[in-house]
Design a protein around this motif. Structure first.
Motif, PDB file in Angstrom:
ATOM      1  N   SER A  46      10.826  20.889  34.590  1.00 46.88           N
ATOM      2  CA  SER A  46       9.416  21.011  34.219  1.00 46.88           C
ATOM      3  C   SER A  46       8.800  19.631  34.020  1.00 46.88           C
ATOM      4  N   SER A  47       7.674  19.388  34.656  1.00 46.99           N
ATOM      5  CA  SER A  47       7.003  18.098  34.510  1.00 46.99           C
ATOM      6  C   SER A  47       6.269  17.988  33.181  1.00 46.99           C
ATOM      7  N   TYR A  48       6.102  19.104  32.483  1.00 48.92           N
ATOM      8  CA  TYR A  48       5.368  19.102  31.221  1.00 48.92           C
ATOM      9  C   TYR A  48       6.270  18.969  29.997  1.00 48.92           C
ATOM     10  N   PRO A 105       6.634  15.292  28.234  1.00 46.85           N
ATOM     11  CA  PRO A 105       5.396  14.924  27.534  1.00 46.85           C
ATOM     12  C   PRO A 105       5.161  15.774  26.287  1.00 46.85           C
ATOM     13  N   LEU A 106       5.460  17.051  26.360  1.00 43.29           N
ATOM     14  CA  LEU A 106       5.329  17.927  25.195  1.00 43.29           C
ATOM     15  C   LEU A 106       6.269  17.493  24.078  1.00 43.29           C
ATOM     16  N   LEU A 124       0.304  23.802  23.335  1.00 49.61           N
ATOM     17  CA  LEU A 124      -0.048  24.548  24.547  1.00 49.61           C
ATOM     18  C   LEU A 124      -1.510  24.969  24.567  1.00 49.61           C
ATOM     19  N   LEU A 156      -0.976  12.122  32.312  1.00 51.57           N
ATOM     20  CA  LEU A 156      -1.008  13.503  32.783  1.00 51.57           C
ATOM     21  C   LEU A 156      -2.124  13.727  33.792  1.00 51.57           C
ATOM     22  N   PHE A 207      -1.831  21.600  29.073  1.00 53.56           N
ATOM     23  CA  PHE A 207      -0.503  22.052  29.506  1.00 53.56           C
ATOM     24  C   PHE A 207      -0.581  23.517  29.936  1.00 53.56           C
ATOM     25  N   MET A 209       1.066  26.078  30.682  1.00 55.96           N
ATOM     26  CA  MET A 209       2.462  26.522  30.600  1.00 55.96           C
ATOM     27  C   MET A 209       2.578  27.620  29.550  1.00 55.96           C
ATOM     28  N   LEU A 265       8.226  27.285  28.134  1.00 56.04           N
ATOM     29  CA  LEU A 265       8.559  26.094  27.353  1.00 56.04           C
ATOM     30  C   LEU A 265       9.905  26.269  26.661  1.00 56.04           C
TER      31      LEU A 265
END
Length: 212
Positions: free
Chosen positions: A68-70, A73-74, A89, A129, A137, A139, A144
């Motif tokens: 996951s590319s997110y 960062p999360l 989110l 981002l 995000f 997502m 997640l």
């Protein structure tokens, strides 16, 4: 029967919800019945986690491949802002002030919005981002959670939940010297007792301060 499926503290919360529903029906709906749960109590188990994230573990998480590319960062934002998963989110680009360094949460778990200060590290995450609509995000919560479990497993780390990052963030806020009211305003905890439930000072750092 329910205790065979869920943990004791989950069961206690569910009992509290049912008790409140029946009380509301009696007091506000005028239904003349006895609340069958008034005399029924189940003792909670201590559920305070003392898990801290070490710098070594953090570097392993950062260096481990992730689908996951997110997620990363999360993860960094959770450590920098002490936001909950749902709050992260729900972030919207229109509510992030990059110039002044603040993010606005309109609605949180406790029903109130708040303004979250953003560190330089947090701002750099947002700057990196790609914007795909107003949601920062895009997502789902379940995605997640599953991505986090896979990342932790690949990194060879045990017993670390995404929510533990919030514990770590609050502990770091206090270690940086923020007052309890300041840390509470950042994290959204309403009382000092609730805040301290999440704060776990590093005993090594505490000892160093005591030696001064």
């Amino acid at each position: 029967q329910r205790l065979r499926k869920v943990k004791r503290n989950t069961f206690v919360r569910e009992l509290g919800l049912v008790r409140t529903v029946v009380s509301t029906a009696i007091n506000e709906g005028g239904i003349a019945v006895e609340n069958p749960l008034n005399g029924f109590r189940v003792k909670r188990e201590p559920d305070q986690r003392l898990r801290r994230l070490s710098n070594t573990e953090l570097q392993r998480l950062i260096s481990t491949e992730c689908g996951s590319s997110y997620l990363k960062p999360l993860m960094v934002l959770a450590l920098e802002t002490a936001m909950r998963r749902g709050e992260l989110l729900s972030l919207r680009w229109s509510r992030i002030d990059m110039e002044r360094g603040f993010a606005e949460l309109q609605k949180t778990k406790n029903g109130h919005g708040r303004i979250v200060p953003l560190t330089d590290t947090a701002l750099s995450v947002f700057s990196g981002l790609e914007k795909k609509g107003d949601i920062v995000f895009p997502m789902k919560l379940n995605s997640l959670t599953q991505s986090w479990r896979r990342l932790v497993k690949r990194a060879g780390i045990s017993d670390l939940t995404f929510h533990d990052l919030r514990h770590e963030a609050i502990s770091r806020l206090l270690e940086k010297g923020l007052t309890i009211p300041e840390a509470a305003s950042v994290s959204g905890r309403k009382t000092a007792s609730m805040l301290m439930r999440y704060a776990h000072p590093d005993p090594v750092k505490v000892r160093q301060k005591m030696m001064l």
